[in-house]
Design a protein around this motif. Structure first.
Motif, PDB file in Angstrom:
ATOM      1  N   GLN A 185       0.832  -1.204   0.000  1.00  0.00           N
ATOM      2  CA  GLN A 185       0.000   0.000   0.000  1.00  0.00           C
ATOM      3  C   GLN A 185       0.868   1.256   0.000  1.00  0.00           C
ATOM      4  OE1 GLN A 185      -3.249   0.042  -0.420  1.00  0.00           O
ATOM      5  NE2 GLN A 185      -3.329   2.293  -0.353  1.00  0.00           N
ATOM      6  N   PHE A 186       1.970   1.215   0.729  1.00  0.00           N
ATOM      7  CA  PHE A 186       2.901   2.348   0.753  1.00  0.00           C
ATOM      8  C   PHE A 186       3.449   2.608  -0.644  1.00  0.00           C
ATOM      9  CE2 PHE A 186       6.927   4.488   1.313  1.00  0.00           C
ATOM     10  CZ  PHE A 186       6.701   5.368   2.363  1.00  0.00           C
ATOM     11  N   LEU A 187       3.819   1.554  -1.362  1.00  0.00           N
ATOM     12  CA  LEU A 187       4.338   1.718  -2.723  1.00  0.00           C
ATOM     13  C   LEU A 187       3.281   2.323  -3.643  1.00  0.00           C
ATOM     14  CD1 LEU A 187       6.308  -1.619  -3.218  1.00  0.00           C
ATOM     15  CD2 LEU A 187       7.239   0.645  -2.714  1.00  0.00           C
TER      16      LEU A 187
ATOM     17  N   LYS B  22      11.398  18.930  -6.532  1.00  0.00           N
ATOM     18  CA  LYS B  22      12.163  17.760  -6.942  1.00  0.00           C
ATOM     19  C   LYS B  22      11.361  16.959  -7.963  1.00  0.00           C
ATOM     20  CE  LYS B  22      15.517  18.241  -3.794  1.00  0.00           C
ATOM     21  NZ  LYS B  22      16.958  18.368  -4.113  1.00  0.00           N
ATOM     22  N   ASP B  23      12.057  16.074  -8.667  1.00  0.00           N
ATOM     23  CA  ASP B  23      11.378  15.206  -9.617  1.00  0.00           C
ATOM     24  C   ASP B  23      10.380  14.305  -8.894  1.00  0.00           C
ATOM     25  OD1 ASP B  23      12.867  16.248 -11.684  1.00  0.00           O
ATOM     26  OD2 ASP B  23      14.389  14.658 -11.629  1.00  0.00           O
ATOM     27  N   LEU B  24       9.323  13.953  -9.585  1.00  0.00           N
ATOM     28  CA  LEU B  24       8.293  13.085  -9.033  1.00  0.00           C
ATOM     29  C   LEU B  24       8.897  11.728  -8.691  1.00  0.00           C
ATOM     30  CD1 LEU B  24       5.136  12.981  -8.584  1.00  0.00           C
ATOM     31  CD2 LEU B  24       5.033  11.799 -10.772  1.00  0.00           C
ATOM     32  N   THR B  25       8.609  11.237  -7.497  1.00  0.00           N
ATOM     33  CA  THR B  25       9.100   9.921  -7.083  1.00  0.00           C
ATOM     34  C   THR B  25       8.244   8.837  -7.730  1.00  0.00           C
ATOM     35  OG1 THR B  25       9.927  10.733  -4.959  1.00  0.00           O
ATOM     36  CG2 THR B  25       9.482   8.378  -5.133  1.00  0.00           C
ATOM     37  N   ASP B  26       8.873   8.010  -8.539  1.00  0.00           N
ATOM     38  CA  ASP B  26       8.174   6.915  -9.221  1.00  0.00           C
ATOM     39  C   ASP B  26       8.958   5.630  -8.975  1.00  0.00           C
ATOM     40  OD1 ASP B  26       6.742   5.219 -10.780  1.00  0.00           O
ATOM     41  OD2 ASP B  26       7.263   6.139 -12.703  1.00  0.00           O
ATOM     42  N   VAL B  27       8.433   4.756  -8.132  1.00  0.00           N
ATOM     43  CA  VAL B  27       9.132   3.516  -7.800  1.00  0.00           C
ATOM     44  C   VAL B  27       8.887   2.429  -8.838  1.00  0.00           C
ATOM     45  CG1 VAL B  27       9.078   4.023  -5.338  1.00  0.00           C
ATOM     46  CG2 VAL B  27       7.254   2.635  -6.347  1.00  0.00           C
ATOM     47  N   GLN B  28       8.084   2.717  -9.870  1.00  0.00           N
ATOM     48  CA  GLN B  28       7.855   1.797 -10.986  1.00  0.00           C
ATOM     49  C   GLN B  28       7.356   0.433 -10.488  1.00  0.00           C
ATOM     50  OE1 GLN B  28      11.234   1.828 -13.762  1.00  0.00           O
ATOM     51  NE2 GLN B  28      11.915   3.751 -12.807  1.00  0.00           N
ATOM     52  N   PHE B  29       6.287   0.492  -9.735  1.00  0.00           N
ATOM     53  CA  PHE B  29       5.707  -0.719  -9.152  1.00  0.00           C
ATOM     54  C   PHE B  29       4.995  -1.506 -10.251  1.00  0.00           C
ATOM     55  CE2 PHE B  29       2.746  -2.330  -5.510  1.00  0.00           C
ATOM     56  CZ  PHE B  29       3.262  -3.611  -5.675  1.00  0.00           C
TER      57      PHE B  29
ATOM     58  N   TRP C 252       7.143  -6.315  -8.457  1.00  0.00           N
ATOM     59  CA  TRP C 252       8.493  -5.824  -8.249  1.00  0.00           C
ATOM     60  C   TRP C 252       8.533  -4.325  -8.554  1.00  0.00           C
ATOM     61  CZ3 TRP C 252       7.128  -9.617 -11.766  1.00  0.00           C
ATOM     62  CH2 TRP C 252       7.111  -9.261 -13.110  1.00  0.00           C
ATOM     63  N   PHE C 253       9.577  -3.676  -8.061  1.00  0.00           N
ATOM     64  CA  PHE C 253       9.700  -2.226  -8.187  1.00  0.00           C
ATOM     65  C   PHE C 253      11.174  -1.860  -8.235  1.00  0.00           C
ATOM     66  CE2 PHE C 253       9.492  -3.427  -3.762  1.00  0.00           C
ATOM     67  CZ  PHE C 253      10.480  -2.686  -3.158  1.00  0.00           C
ATOM     68  N   ASP C 254      11.461  -0.573  -8.383  1.00  0.00           N
ATOM     69  CA  ASP C 254      12.833  -0.093  -8.478  1.00  0.00           C
ATOM     70  C   ASP C 254      13.354   0.258  -7.082  1.00  0.00           C
ATOM     71  OD1 ASP C 254      15.260   0.957  -9.242  1.00  0.00           O
ATOM     72  OD2 ASP C 254      14.450   2.868  -9.905  1.00  0.00           O
TER      73      ASP C 254
ATOM     74  N   LEU D 180      12.943   3.927  -4.598  1.00  0.00           N
ATOM     75  CA  LEU D 180      12.352   3.951  -3.258  1.00  0.00           C
ATOM     76  C   LEU D 180      13.350   4.500  -2.255  1.00  0.00           C
ATOM     77  CD1 LEU D 180      10.054   3.298  -1.318  1.00  0.00           C
ATOM     78  CD2 LEU D 180      10.983   0.973  -1.114  1.00  0.00           C
ATOM     79  N   LEU D 181      14.595   4.051  -2.335  1.00  0.00           N
ATOM     80  CA  LEU D 181      15.634   4.549  -1.428  1.00  0.00           C
ATOM     81  C   LEU D 181      15.804   6.051  -1.574  1.00  0.00           C
ATOM     82  CD1 LEU D 181      18.119   4.157   0.469  1.00  0.00           C
ATOM     83  CD2 LEU D 181      19.463   3.723  -1.588  1.00  0.00           C
ATOM     84  N   LYS D 182      15.902   6.523  -2.817  1.00  0.00           N
ATOM     85  CA  LYS D 182      16.080   7.948  -3.070  1.00  0.00           C
ATOM     86  C   LYS D 182      14.891   8.753  -2.564  1.00  0.00           C
ATOM     87  CE  LYS D 182      16.708  11.215  -6.890  1.00  0.00           C
ATOM     88  NZ  LYS D 182      16.738  11.368  -8.368  1.00  0.00           N
ATOM     89  N   GLY D 183      13.677   8.235  -2.787  1.00  0.00           N
ATOM     90  CA  GLY D 183      12.481   8.946  -2.350  1.00  0.00           C
ATOM     91  C   GLY D 183      12.396   9.055  -0.838  1.00  0.00           C
ATOM     92  N   LEU D 184      12.669   7.958  -0.132  1.00  0.00           N
ATOM     93  CA  LEU D 184      12.643   7.991   1.327  1.00  0.00           C
ATOM     94  C   LEU D 184      13.687   8.953   1.873  1.00  0.00           C
ATOM     95  CD1 LEU D 184      12.254   4.162   2.000  1.00  0.00           C
ATOM     96  CD2 LEU D 184      10.580   5.909   2.625  1.00  0.00           C
TER      97      LEU D 184
END
Length: 532
Positions: free
Chosen positions: A170-172, A184-191, A254-256, A260-264
């Motif tokens: 759900q967080f993703l 900043k650029d939009l955070t997209d974890v590509q879920f 799966w995701f990138d 996720l690390l960069k966004g957090l």
């Protein structure tokens, strides 16, 4: 007037900033004319009113702009007069060095450390806790996070693992809203929403059915498939030797990991968290004044506690002390070594210090292959009974694959001090992995390895499950480690849990207390059956 404001700011330092700013703004907004001390003896040369006296009354909008301007100026002066350096932004030089004292130090700035920092520093942190994250590998060249395949699943045998992944899923889904920072650029974890397909032999049917019940009881959307149903759904799979399958219908895929690390991290920084590049060399541990201090006295302040860390910042020779009230150990596969620096595993049983943190690095290989005849968009994340796994990577016939050794098998020691240890063994692919993939999916007989990498699991040698919560030997030390390859998918949930323990003293959403360190002391391991 400026001196008056400066004196007020010095007196206000360390108090609630907003209250200080409001008080200062009100002071600045008072008229400069003090009628009680005005000298009326001077005569005006002209009876003509001055421009100030004939000026039109200001509108509400103009007054509001004045207030905003005054507050902005007050904040600027507050930064200049703040003797505790609590609000001023660090200079470039200062940003590379750790502060002398913070409320919370997080050792490890990978996915787990960043998630904990994000949850500690988000909007609900009304107490203004100051958080510092120390990471020695700023490029994350050896970090488990960025070397992960980025999978997330709810198919576990332990209810807490299922619930953590459901929370993280759900967080993703909401990560664009939760993690994007203005400017900043939009955070997209590509879920990529695609289920896991676990395959079991006849010997594994009973375990798979038990796991399925656990997952369904937790609310997971999964289904069991017979070999005939698997063949109907995925006709390109060879079902020889398969007695049952378990397929995730939602909240899996799966995701990138890097995104996720960069966004957090960037969201934590936006909320006031400090990150520095440096290595923790030791800990300042306050030993109890007498032996065998009862547990309740530990919490009353009579027992052992970590008072700070010794840090060598990148590019500097000096070792600096950073004092802290709370320490969070989230250093992945280095957690066992870090624990020993604190004396964990070196002390007595009566002080809960005789059992070491059972975490060590275990090397794993990941291969990217191209199979022109392989399955397309309907390819799930396949986990073979042999331990081999493969998933789709994009839509161009590329796949990510690997294989995990048996849980109790002997593995060669790793040398984490040498980058050569991360060299990829391509014979491992040819001899161990490729035959299993080609047997399960005949289209993989025709493939070519495009690239590969090696990384480390923070491997829990006892039960391959997470170690989360307060260490019983320290009332101010929390651990989050030993995820054995599942950390990337459990990080959002763990960050929330650690935040609840520190700020609220108890879990609010997820109760992960069964993953506490006490299970090693009392020798009650919590085995996870579905380790990939």
């Amino acid at each position: 007037m400026a001196l008056q404001v400066g004196n007020m700011l010095v007196r206000c330092a360390g108090q609630n900033h907003l209250r200080c700013f409001t008080s200062i703004a009100n002071k600045l907004l008072q008229p400069n004319i003090n009628h009680a001390s005005r000298d009326y003896s001077k005569k005006s040369d002209s009876l003509t009113p001055t421009t100030e006296e004939t000026a039109k009354p200001k509108t509400a909008l103009e007054k509001a702009k004045d207030v905003a301007s005054k507050i902005k100026e007050a904040k600027r002066k507050f930064d200049l007069y703040d003797p505790l350096n609590q609000t001023a932004q660090p200079t470039l030089f200062e940003a590379q060095l750790p502060p002398r004292a913070v409320d919370i130090v997080i050792v490890g700035g990978g996915i787990m450390g960043c998630s904990i920092a994000y949850h500690l520093c988000r909007e609900e942190n009304l107490i203004g806790a100051k958080v510092l994250v120390i990471e020695r590998d700023p490029c994350y060249t050896r970090a488990s996070t960025v070397l992960s395949v980025g999978g997330i699943r709810q198919q576990f045998s332990i209810p807490e693992n299922v619930k953590m992944s459901m929370y993280s899923s759900q967080f993703l889904r909401e990560s664009k809203y939760l993690l994007t920072v203005d400017g900043k650029d939009l955070t997209d974890v590509q879920f990529n929403h695609q289920g896991y397909l676990f395959l079991a032999t006849e010997a594994g049917v009973e375990t798979m059915e038990k796991n399925h019940k656990v997952q369904k009881d937790c609310g997971a959307s999964v289904e069991l498939l017979t070999p005939r149903q698997i063949k109907a759904k995925f006709p390109w799979i060879n079902t020889d030797g398969v007695a049952l399958g378990s397929y995730g219908l939602e909240n899996e895929g799966w995701f990138d990991p890097w995104s996720l690390l960069k966004g957090l991290r960037q969201k934590a920084v936006a909320h006031g968290c400090r990150f520095i590049n440096g290595e923790v060399l030791d800990f300042n541990v306050l030993q109890p004044g007498k032996k065998d201090v009862p547990l309740e006295q530990h919490f009353a302040g009579d027992g052992r506690r970590v008072r700070g860390v010794k840090v060598k910042a990148e590019g500097y020779d000096d070792v600096m002390d950073v004092n802290c009230a709370i320490l969070v150990l989230a250093s992945g596969w280095e957690s066992g070594r870090m624990g020993r620096l604190m004396g964990i595993g070196e002390g007595s049983a009566s002080e809960w210090m005789d059992v070491p943190i059972p975490v060590e690095p275990r090397k794993r290989y990941v291969y990217v292959v191209h199979a022109p005849d392989g399955p397309s968009i309907d390819c799930p994340f396949i986990v073979d009974p042999s331990g081999a796994y493969i998933r789709r990577e994009g839509f161009g016939g590329n796949y990510v694959c690997g294989i995990s050794p048996e849980v109790d098998s002997e593995e060669p020691p790793v040398d984490v001090t040498s980058m050569d240890d991360l060299a990829v063994d391509y014979d491992w692919f040819d001899e161990k992995l490729w035959p299993k993939l080609a047997h399960r999916v005949p289209a993989f007989n025709n493939l070519k390895v495009k690239s590969a990498w090696a990384g480390y699991y923070d491997y829990n040698t006892v039960d391959q499950n997470a170690i989360i919560g307060m260490h019983p030997g320290f009332p101010n030390v929390y651990v989050a480690t030993g995820f054995t390859g599942h950390g990337i998918q459990q990080a959002p949930a763990v960050g929330r849990y650690i935040r609840d323990l520190i700020f609220d003293g108890e879990p609010q959403d997820l109760d992960l207390s069964r993953f506490g360190f006490e299970r090693f002391i009392y020798k009650t391991p919590l085995k996870e059956a579905n380790v990939v």
